[in-house]
Design an enzyme around this catalytic site. Structure first.
Site, mmCIF file in Angstrom:
data_model
loop_
_atom_site.group_PDB
_atom_site.id
_atom_site.type_symbol
_atom_site.label_atom_id
_atom_site.label_comp_id
_atom_site.label_asym_id
_atom_site.label_seq_id
_atom_site.Cartn_x
_atom_site.Cartn_y
_atom_site.Cartn_z
ATOM 1 N N GLU A 1 0.843 -1.207 0.000
ATOM 2 C CA GLU A 1 0.000 0.000 0.000
ATOM 3 C C GLU A 1 0.867 1.241 0.000
ATOM 4 O OE1 GLU A 1 -2.157 -0.285 3.652
ATOM 5 O OE2 GLU A 1 -3.011 -2.210 3.092
ATOM 6 N N LYS B 1 2.212 4.599 1.650
ATOM 7 C CA LYS B 1 2.358 5.095 3.024
ATOM 8 C C LYS B 1 1.968 6.570 2.978
ATOM 9 C CE LYS B 1 5.602 5.199 6.897
ATOM 10 N NZ LYS B 1 5.036 6.382 7.461
ATOM 11 N N ASP C 1 1.279 10.284 4.106
ATOM 12 C CA ASP C 1 2.029 11.141 5.023
ATOM 13 C C ASP C 1 1.099 12.149 5.686
ATOM 14 O OD1 ASP C 1 4.138 12.061 6.406
ATOM 15 O OD2 ASP C 1 5.075 13.136 4.741
ATOM 16 N N TYR D 1 -6.796 2.298 6.383
ATOM 17 C CA TYR D 1 -5.971 1.210 5.888
ATOM 18 C C TYR D 1 -5.780 0.047 6.846
ATOM 19 C CZ TYR D 1 -2.760 4.368 8.328
ATOM 20 O OH TYR D 1 -2.187 5.195 9.246
ATOM 21 N N LYS E 1 10.612 3.520 3.096
ATOM 22 C CA LYS E 1 10.415 4.971 2.969
ATOM 23 C C LYS E 1 11.187 5.560 1.803
ATOM 24 C CE LYS E 1 9.868 7.476 6.754
ATOM 25 N NZ LYS E 1 9.982 7.964 8.140
ATOM 26 N N CYS F 1 15.297 47.012 14.200
ATOM 27 C CA CYS F 1 14.748 46.843 12.850
ATOM 28 C C CYS F 1 15.821 47.118 11.808
ATOM 29 C CB CYS F 1 13.561 47.778 12.650
ATOM 30 S SG CYS F 1 12.918 47.712 10.970
ATOM 31 N N CYS G 1 14.430 50.496 9.859
ATOM 32 C CA CYS G 1 14.275 51.824 10.467
ATOM 33 C C CYS G 1 15.009 51.975 11.792
ATOM 34 C CB CYS G 1 12.791 52.155 10.652
ATOM 35 S SG CYS G 1 11.999 51.178 11.943
ATOM 36 N N CYS H 1 8.862 44.798 14.505
ATOM 37 C CA CYS H 1 9.249 46.207 14.555
ATOM 38 C C CYS H 1 7.968 46.966 14.919
ATOM 39 C CB CYS H 1 9.766 46.654 13.195
ATOM 40 S SG CYS H 1 9.849 48.456 13.068
ATOM 41 N N CYS I 1 8.014 52.901 9.730
ATOM 42 C CA CYS I 1 9.024 51.996 9.159
ATOM 43 C C CYS I 1 8.797 51.842 7.647
ATOM 44 C CB CYS I 1 8.928 50.640 9.860
ATOM 45 S SG CYS I 1 10.015 49.403 9.162
HETATM 46 S S1 IVH Z 1 -0.540 0.227 8.914
HETATM 47 C C1 IVH Z 1 -0.026 -1.540 13.205
HETATM 48 N N1 IVH Z 1 -0.688 1.346 6.567
HETATM 49 O O1 IVH Z 1 2.692 5.201 9.118
HETATM 50 C C2 IVH Z 1 0.364 -0.742 12.036
HETATM 51 N N2 IVH Z 1 0.210 2.626 8.356
HETATM 52 O O2 IVH Z 1 5.301 5.194 10.364
HETATM 53 C C3 IVH Z 1 -0.769 -0.027 11.468
HETATM 54 N N3 IVH Z 1 0.799 4.932 7.712
HETATM 55 O O3 IVH Z 1 1.549 4.842 12.404
HETATM 56 C C4 IVH Z 1 -0.353 0.918 10.472
HETATM 57 N N4 IVH Z 1 0.189 4.780 5.616
HETATM 58 O O4 IVH Z 1 0.238 6.418 10.804
HETATM 59 C C5 IVH Z 1 -0.320 1.504 7.848
HETATM 60 N N5 IVH Z 1 -0.919 2.200 4.417
HETATM 61 C C6 IVH Z 1 -0.561 2.361 5.692
HETATM 62 C C7 IVH Z 1 -0.038 3.579 6.185
HETATM 63 C C8 IVH Z 1 0.352 3.668 7.526
HETATM 64 C C9 IVH Z 1 0.688 5.570 6.546
HETATM 65 C C10 IVH Z 1 1.347 5.557 8.941
HETATM 66 C C11 IVH Z 1 0.657 5.195 10.221
HETATM 67 C C12 IVH Z 1 1.723 4.578 11.065
HETATM 68 C C13 IVH Z 1 2.953 5.208 10.489
HETATM 69 C C14 IVH Z 1 4.213 4.468 10.797
#
Ligand code: IVH
Length: 696
Positions: A120, A122, A124, A231, A318, A412, A415, A430, A436
């Site tokens: 999946e 990740k 952010d 997720y 990552k 400043c 001025c 300031c 100014c």
């Molecule tokens: S699974 C028990 N799936 O990444 C683990 N986490 O760095 C459950 N995150 O705490 C998390 N995308 O906040 C999972 N597809 C994804 C995710 C994901 C982002 C975050 C989540 C986690 C953190 C860890």
């Protein structure tokens, strides 16, 4: 490494990591990159393995970074509740070899059992745990420290794609976890608004999402454009065989689940998925920082279990944030139109994500000391979202002997006035607002900017007007003549005519933009719009007290006081009068929308329900020259009451002897058939009959 040296380094790393975690999760203002953070965590893990006698359950290697703000026992304004199942973090890596190690370990532990991987994105953002009971959203908790989370239910209820009610065949009582994100578009709009208000912009969408989720006003959260993706269903709470089946089911109940996941059967499948998304993620409308690889079969997940910090059945790969390393040449201290002093780094130009970066913000003095930045240092620049590059860290290993520690100015830079700082603010100001030059020019530039009055004048023109003493306030500009302009260096007939035309055009700019152009601190475009619509014109706005200003949607104490102070400053009042004399628009109802003067000089408070919306009622009042007041006072001419008017307002009218009119009586005051424009045609149904006597 010697024993004592190891112990010292372990203590040092733990203290640093705890502080970096706090800055990341609580302050939403990280000072080092994820990559550096992860490297420090690795170093600590290695040392703890080598020196098991120094292991501790308190170590950041064993606990998830906490978003709870519990400094000095202080609570964050949210109730904290226990998670039904601990909310863990994920082990992460930047190397494919370690993904192979993860797969090999799983195969060994699962001892010949057949299993697959679910890969999946990740996401952010910031983690969230939702509870649904009988198909209704009952609770939303942040991750907190993994055991306790902040209850942010009211805020999550205001996120557009989180369903309050489910459809289909959902379990009676279950939990689902995911991420709250701020898509780039909303992030850029928010930062633009913050910059317009000279507020510190968020460094990246993740910080903006988690900062927004922790706002204390759910109404404000509703306007932040947050978004949710789910997720993970803790295996304990749902009856499925695999993770992907659980997510498919969740999607069928109407929950937002990403469709970007893929079942993989081998390392090469996983590698393909990683390579694909490393490129394609740049085209997604939200931020991702890697991919997550999960063992798909829930019985295998159970067999593998978890450590105190993360499950053994999942790992994150990552992506390294795009960064560029370059040299810091100097720091400018810019004075903005509100007087805020912002340090801006001048860099040796460097390529980053397709653009050349020459300047980056350092935000404020605290940020400079946290980074321990020196002129001449090699620094890493990163782009948070689309707009402002920032310095994420300093490469201390490249620090030369000739670097110079910068000193934040005490006066400043423009001025020379001594700078001041409020206790609760990170920025220096300031205070010489009226004298100014940078502030004066900054306000003029803001006034002419595209989103404000859209006048054809740039920095050099404003500078020229200022230096020659031709225009030091916006109203001065409206007095300039063609004759004056053509005598200036660099001006010709044509450019002068174009400038004067744009000035003329600006006389048609609607009130909400004029209000924004005035440059009231904390009043960005959105606030200017809601305030302009609420009060209708500048006179009503100027007559409002702080309490009445607080009645405007999204206006809190800071904004209300700032507006009040600005509109009671004699210098500003005089400037507004001059602009009004120049024909700028200071009312939402003008020209052809003005129908009569029947209500001229009347302040009318509207309460209750009518045959048309209250907003339309207020438009009608304004179109006939009246003002809509927000609370009953001695200045109120009459209360226009529909069905179910506010009892407190009625009581106050009785007390002050102010007349109360019903809808029919009100329309009788207006010239026959003259109900104004757009959606304001003469009423089709007869106004609800209102019996005044029933009110008392
Ligand atoms: S699974 C028990 N799936 O990444 C683990 N986490 O760095 C459950 N995150 O705490 C998390 N995308 O906040 C999972 N597809 C994804 C995710 C994901 C982002 C975050 C989540 C986690 C953190 C860890």
């Amino acid at each position: 490494m010697e024993r004592q040296a190891a112990k010292d380094r372990i203590d040092e790393l733990r203290a640093e990591l705890v502080e970096y975690n706090r800055l990341y999760y609580v302050e939403n203002a990280p000072v080092i990159s994820d990559f550096e953070f992860d490297a420090l965590m690795r170093e600590l893990e290695t040392l703890e393995k080598e020196w098991p006698e120094f292991r501790s359950d308190d170590s950041p290697t064993r606990r998830v970074g906490s978003d709870l703000d519990l400094q000095a026992g202080q609570r964050s304004g949210f109730v904290q509740r226990e998670h039904r199942f601990p909310m863990l973090s994920l082990g992460n890596t930047y190397s494919i070899a370690e993904i192979e190690d993860f797969a090999a370990r799983a195969e060994k532990e699962l001892d010949g059992r057949r299993f697959s991987y679910c890969c999946e994105l990740k996401f952010d953002g910031t983690a969230i745990c939702l509870s649904y009971r009988n198909g209704h959203l009952t609770q939303a908790l942040t991750r907190g420290d993994g055991q306790l989370g902040d209850d942010v239910t009211a805020n999550v209820c205001r996120i557009a794609n989180v369903p309050a009610h489910l459809k289909g065949d959902f379990p009676e009582d279950f939990e689902i976890r995911g991420e709250i994100l701020m898509p780039y578009e909303a992030f850029d709009a928010l930062n633009e608004e913050r910059l317009a208000q000279e507020d510190v912009p968020f460094a990246n969408p993740r910080n903006a999402a988690s900062g927004s989720l922790k706002l204390l006003n759910p109404e404000e959260v509703a306007h932040r454009g947050l978004w949710c993706t789910l997720y993970h269903l803790p295996a304990e709470s749902v009856p499925f065989e695999s993770h992907s089946q659980a997510l498919d089911a969740a999607a069928s109940w109407g929950l937002p689940v990403s469709d970007k996941r893929r079942i993989c059967h081998s390392i090469s499948d996983i590698r393909e998925y990683i390579d694909y998304w490393d490129v394609q993620r740049k085209f997604l409308p939200y931020a991702t920082d890697g991919i997550v690889i999960k063992i798909n079969e829930l019985d295998c997940q159970r067999a593998l279990g978890a450590t105190s910090k993360s499950p053994r059945w999942a790992v994150a790969f990552k992506f390294k944030a795009e960064q560029a390393c370059t040299r810091l040449l100097s720091i400018d201290y810019q004075v903005g139109r509100t007087g805020a002093v912002t340090p801006v780094a001048n860099l040796d130009p460097v390529q980053l994500s397709g653009t050349v970066v020459k300047r980056a913000t350092l935000n404020n003095e605290d940020q400079m000391s946290l980074l321990d930045i020196h002129i001449g240092d090699y620094v890493y620049v990163e782009k948070g979202g689309e707009i402002i590059p920032k310095i994420s860290s300093v490469d201390l290993s490249l620090r030369g002997a000739d670097v110079v520690k910068p000193h934040f100015p005490t006066h400043c830079p423009d001025c020379g006035t001594a700078l001041v700082k409020n206790e609760d603010e990170a920025r220096w100001f300031c205070p010489n607002n009226d004298g100014c030059p940078m502030q004066i020019k900054g306000r003029m530039l803001h006034f002419v900017s595209r989103k404000a009055m859209d006048i054809l004048a740039g920095e050099s023109t404003i500078e020229q007007f200022y230096d020659l003493g031709l225009a030091r306030t916006p109203s001065d500009m409206y007095c300039l003549t063609q004759y004056q302009l053509v005598s200036l260096e660099g001006w010709q007939e044509k450019s002068a005519a174009r400038f004067l035309d744009s000035l003329d055009e600006s006389r048609k700019v609607p009130f909400e933009r004029v209000l924004f152009a005035l440059g009231i601190r904390y009043v960005g475009q959105t606030t200017a719009r809601t305030v302009a619509r609420h009060f209708g014109d500048i006179d009503s706005l100027m007559a409002a007290n702080v309490e009445q200003l607080l009645e405007v949607e999204d206006v809190g104490a800071v904004i209300a006081n700032s507006i009040y102070d600005f509109l009671h400053d004699p210098v500003q009042i005089a400037e507004i009068e001059r602009l009004r004399a120049q024909g700028l628009i200071f009312s939402t109802i003008v020209g052809e929308n003005r129908i009569s003067d029947a209500l001229s000089g009347k302040t009318i408070v509207v309460s209750g329900n009518f045959s048309i919306s209250r907003e339309r009622m207020k438009e009608i009042i304004a179109a006939h020259g009246g003002k809509a007041g927000s609370s009953v006072s001695t200045r109120t001419s009459f209360l226009l009451a529909g069905t179910k008017p506010g009892p407190e307002k009625i009581r106050k009218c009785g007390e002050l002897g102010i007349p109360v009119l019903g809808e029919e009586a009100f329309f009788a005051l207006l010239p026959q058939g003259k109900v104004p424009g757009q959606g304001l045609q003469p009423l089709e149904q007869s106004p609800q009959t209102f019996i005044e006597s029933t009110l008392f």
